[in-house]
Scaffold this motif. Structure first.
Motif, PDB file in Angstrom:
ATOM      1  N   TYR A  94       3.948  -5.736  -7.375  1.00 42.53           N
ATOM      2  CA  TYR A  94       4.250  -5.152  -6.122  1.00 42.53           C
ATOM      3  C   TYR A  94       5.688  -4.906  -6.602  1.00 42.53           C
ATOM      4  O   TYR A  94       6.059  -3.922  -6.307  1.00 42.53           O
ATOM      5  CB  TYR A  94       3.509  -5.347  -5.389  1.00 42.53           C
ATOM      6  N   THR A  95       7.245  -5.999  -5.407  1.00 43.13           N
ATOM      7  CA  THR A  95       7.402  -6.433  -6.083  1.00 43.13           C
ATOM      8  C   THR A  95       8.610  -5.607  -7.884  1.00 43.13           C
ATOM      9  O   THR A  95       9.510  -5.564  -7.549  1.00 43.13           O
ATOM     10  CB  THR A  95       8.039  -7.317  -5.928  1.00 43.13           C
ATOM     11  N   SER A  96       7.438  -5.864  -8.293  1.00 39.26           N
ATOM     12  CA  SER A  96       8.097  -5.244  -9.593  1.00 39.26           C
ATOM     13  C   SER A  96       8.249  -3.599  -9.910  1.00 39.26           C
ATOM     14  O   SER A  96       9.291  -3.187 -10.042  1.00 39.26           O
ATOM     15  CB  SER A  96       6.948  -6.071 -10.904  1.00 39.26           C
ATOM     16  N   GLN A  97       8.058  -3.092  -9.517  1.00 34.87           N
ATOM     17  CA  GLN A  97       8.270  -1.834  -9.529  1.00 34.87           C
ATOM     18  C   GLN A  97       9.115  -1.684  -8.442  1.00 34.87           C
ATOM     19  O   GLN A  97       9.872  -0.111  -8.929  1.00 34.87           O
ATOM     20  CB  GLN A  97       7.455  -1.018  -8.273  1.00 34.87           C
ATOM     21  N   PHE A  98      10.216  -2.340  -7.747  1.00 36.26           N
ATOM     22  CA  PHE A  98      11.275  -1.793  -7.184  1.00 36.26           C
ATOM     23  C   PHE A  98      12.266  -2.426  -7.984  1.00 36.26           C
ATOM     24  O   PHE A  98      13.036  -2.974  -8.065  1.00 36.26           O
ATOM     25  CB  PHE A  98      11.461  -1.972  -5.238  1.00 36.26           C
ATOM     26  N   THR A  99      13.054  -1.547  -8.567  1.00 39.76           N
ATOM     27  CA  THR A  99      14.246  -1.608  -9.232  1.00 39.76           C
ATOM     28  C   THR A  99      15.596  -0.823  -8.993  1.00 39.76           C
ATOM     29  O   THR A  99      16.899  -1.224  -9.625  1.00 39.76           O
ATOM     30  CB  THR A  99      14.281  -1.685 -10.647  1.00 39.76           C
TER      31      THR A  99
END
Length: 231
Positions: A94-99
């Motif tokens: 989930y958090t890997s989406q937010f770059t």
């Protein structure tokens, strides 16, 4: 040549457009309902919080300072398993989406990860999986537990508002409530076969698998985005 396990019925263009238009009525109604929900959310009362001290990459930091000058803060509470080499695959994915979250600055807001893991371990894990968000630890603070993300608990999203030195909790969600805050499932849900999970209502013959089966695991994410990753 391989073929799909099942296919939607083939029809003429006019019939397809008519069926699409009928679906669009429901899609637009859902959009308007989400607008109404957002309007109700903006009218929620809020709860003032006591002062908390978290641990960041540069040492102790007050919750009010995690805002980094903004007036609004979103926190994703990443599940943490002590003494585990790989943390929750769902949270990691989930958090890997937010770059690129700098767009939130235009809205006077910031988005960070908070976890129960000790900060050194949390930052090491962040690097291992190639995560690009700012991480904070609540291991030595009651903050996580007080906002429904206790040790050994699940993931959560919380939203806060800062007025000077005072911090208020304005919104919280967990479980599938976090889906609207990501693009992963939004993309997958417009595919003909959707998520392909057995709980979904799909036509006969559609490919289906166990829930979570197609989700990337933490090790897969590290292989893609971590040091030496392929992406």
């Amino acid at each position: 040549m391989t073929t799909a396990p099942a296919l939607p019925p083939v029809t003429d263009r006019e019939t397809w457009q008519r069926e699409l238009a009928a679906l669009r009525v429901r899609e637009k109604a859902a959009t308007r309902e989400l607008d109404a929900i957002a309007a109700q959310r903006r009218r929620l009362p809020m709860v003032e919080l006591p002062e908390y001290t978290l641990q960041g990459a540069d040492g102790p930091v007050r919750l009010a300072d995690v805002f980094d000058g903004a007036s609004q803060l979103v926190t994703y509470h990443h599940m943490w398993f002590p003494d585990s080499a790989w943390q929750c695959g769902g949270c990691t994915g989930y958090t890997s989406q937010f770059t690129r979250t700098e767009f939130l600055r235009k809205y006077d807001a910031r988005f960070v990860v908070v976890t129960q893991g000790p900060i050194d371990e949390a930052l090491a894990y962040r690097a291992k999986v190639g995560n690009q968000m700012d991480w904070y630890s609540t291991a030595d603070s009651a903050f996580g537990a007080d906002v429904d993300a206790p040790p050994d608990g699940g993931f959560a999203v919380n939203v806060f508002l800062r007025d000077g030195e005072r911090v208020y909790r304005t919104w919280h969600t967990n479980g599938r409530g976090t889906e609207q805050l990501s693009h992963t499932f939004a993309f997958v849900d417009v595919l003909p076969y959707g998520r392909q999970e057995i709980w979904q209502d799909s036509p006969p013959g559609w490919p289906q698998s166990d829930t979570y089966d197609k989700w990337l695991g933490s090790e897969e994410i590290a292989a893609l985005y971590g040091p030496g990753g392929r992406s």
